[in-house]
Design a protein around this motif. Structure first.
Motif, mmCIF file in Angstrom:
data_model
loop_
_atom_site.group_PDB
_atom_site.id
_atom_site.type_symbol
_atom_site.label_atom_id
_atom_site.label_comp_id
_atom_site.label_asym_id
_atom_site.label_seq_id
_atom_site.Cartn_x
_atom_site.Cartn_y
_atom_site.Cartn_z
ATOM 1 N N ALA A 239 0.839 -1.198 0.000
ATOM 2 C CA ALA A 239 0.000 0.000 0.000
ATOM 3 C C ALA A 239 0.874 1.248 0.000
ATOM 4 N N HIS A 240 0.295 2.346 -0.447
ATOM 5 C CA HIS A 240 0.953 3.664 -0.401
ATOM 6 C C HIS A 240 -0.145 4.706 -0.264
ATOM 7 N N CYS A 241 0.034 5.645 0.624
ATOM 8 C CA CYS A 241 -0.963 6.708 0.849
ATOM 9 C C CYS A 241 -2.371 6.138 1.077
ATOM 10 N N GLY A 242 -2.442 5.017 1.778
ATOM 11 C CA GLY A 242 -3.746 4.472 2.132
ATOM 12 C C GLY A 242 -4.509 3.808 1.014
ATOM 13 N N ARG A 299 3.330 1.819 -8.465
ATOM 14 C CA ARG A 299 3.160 3.258 -8.455
ATOM 15 C C ARG A 299 1.999 3.577 -7.530
ATOM 16 N N CYS A 300 2.138 4.646 -6.769
ATOM 17 C CA CYS A 300 1.066 5.027 -5.850
ATOM 18 C C CYS A 300 -0.084 5.632 -6.645
ATOM 19 N N ARG A 301 -1.301 5.224 -6.333
ATOM 20 C CA ARG A 301 -2.476 5.765 -7.034
ATOM 21 C C ARG A 301 -2.791 7.163 -6.569
ATOM 22 N N VAL A 302 -2.283 7.531 -5.391
ATOM 23 C CA VAL A 302 -2.633 8.838 -4.827
ATOM 24 C C VAL A 302 -1.554 9.866 -5.153
ATOM 25 N N CYS A 303 -0.278 9.576 -4.814
ATOM 26 C CA CYS A 303 0.783 10.578 -4.987
ATOM 27 C C CYS A 303 1.645 10.288 -6.219
ATOM 28 N N ASP A 304 1.381 9.192 -6.910
ATOM 29 C CA ASP A 304 2.060 8.884 -8.168
ATOM 30 C C ASP A 304 3.528 8.451 -8.000
HETATM 31 ZN ZN LIG Z 1 1.616 7.671 -2.236
#
Ligand SMILES: [Zn+2]
Ligand SMILES: [Zn+2]
Length: 313
Positions: A239-242, A299-304
């Motif tokens: 996970a990344h950024c929730g 790749r993070c879906r929120v912060c890319d």
């Molecule tokens: Zn992120």
């Protein structure tokens, strides 16, 4: 061979200019002449000797590009986050993200192919615009937001194989295992994964998810409706950024070097394991795309931000 490939950037259906300085930076090494200061590159020659005339206006047009020129075209698209367009019949478009697909003009949106930057090369363009002859046409794959190009990652392959869930030969089959107590032997088609049919019918799941780090609906989408990929060890979807990360593909040490943020992310994980610098560098330097331990690029879906996970042996 009167075709042209265009690299155009779109916002809400309209063309917006690409950054001319970036275009020049990418194309100048391919120009077989001295490009005057302040002027754009008008002619490129690729490593294989193939050439194209180049026109820059709001976007970049490559007139009659030879096969080798597809590589600098891909590079321009990656660096400018623009779409690659072949305006023939049928029209074809390649974008590097689902967000960018949404910005395309309506007539291109439905058929556009999403190829993440990490896999967008000349070979990708070649496949999309001039598909190799196939014995049968294959339907478009359903969207997988957490695993956008399962063909590039090897998780879905073209095959004449009956899906154990729907009983149809859909032209595509998922290569990974199907988990669950009541799952019949055999492989499932990507449609039965994407639409949740296999999950509903057999309680099937495809990925392990650490639920408390990802909201329930995203966790369910990853667990029950996203094709899995081969790993050497079992680990939870990161996970990344929730939110769950977007899986881009397996990587080795060489590929990871071109994603410094992902490499640093991996180093921090090693540090959390209490590894010293020497052990960490030895480990990340030995990662191999084709033999364990392997790195996995997300790749993070929120912060890319790109980030990586690895098999920790
Ligand atoms: Zn992120
Ligand atoms: Zn099926």
């Amino acid at each position: 061979m009167g075709f042209a490939i265009r690299v155009h950037k779109f916002r809400e259906g309209d063309i917006v200019p690409v950054d001319a300085s970036v275009v020049r930076e990418v194309l100048e090494p391919y120009a077989p002449y001295d490009v005057p200061d302040g002027e754009s590159v008008e002619w490129v020659r690729a490593a294989d000797g193939s050439e194209a005339e180049v026109y820059l206006d709001h976007g970049v047009t490559f007139d009659r590009p030879g096969p080798g020129v597809l590589y600098p075209i891909a590079e321009v698209a990656r660096r400018t986050r623009a779409a690659v367009l072949l305006l023939g019949d049928p029209a074809a478009a390649i974008v590097t993200s689902e967000e960018d697909r949404a910005h395309l003009p309506e007539d291109l949106r439905g058929t556009a192919v999403v190829a993440p930057s990490s896999v967008l090369t000349g070979a990708t363009i070649q496949q999309v615009i001039r598909p190799l002859p196939e014995p049968r046409p294959r339907p478009a794959l359903p969207p997988f937001p957490y695993h956008p190009d399962p063909v590039a990652t090897g998780s879905v392959i073209a095959a004449a194989e009956t899906c154990v869930c729907c009983g149809h030969d859909q032209g595509w089959i998922c290569t990974g295992p199907v988990y669950g107590a009541d799952v019949p032997d055999g492989r499932v088609c990507p449609y039965c994964v994407a639409f949740g049919t296999a999950a509903e019918r057999y309680g099937a799941f495809f990925n392990e998810v650490e639920a408390r780090r990802i909201p329930d609906d995203a966790a369910r989408r990853i667990r029950e409706r996203t094709p899995n990929f081969a790993t050497w060890q079992d680990w939870d979807w990161p996970a990344h950024c929730g939110d769950g990360g977007v899986f881009l593909g397996a990587v080795g040490a060489g590929e990871l070097r071109s994603h410094p943020q992902a490499l640093d992310h991996l180093r921090r994980q090693c540090a959390e394991w209490g590894w010293g610098t020497e052990r960490t560098e030895g480990f990340v330097g030995a990662l191999d795309k084709d033999g364990g331990p392997t790195g996995y690029l997300f790749r993070c879906r929120v912060c890319d931000t790109p980030f990586a996970h690895a098999d920790f042996t």
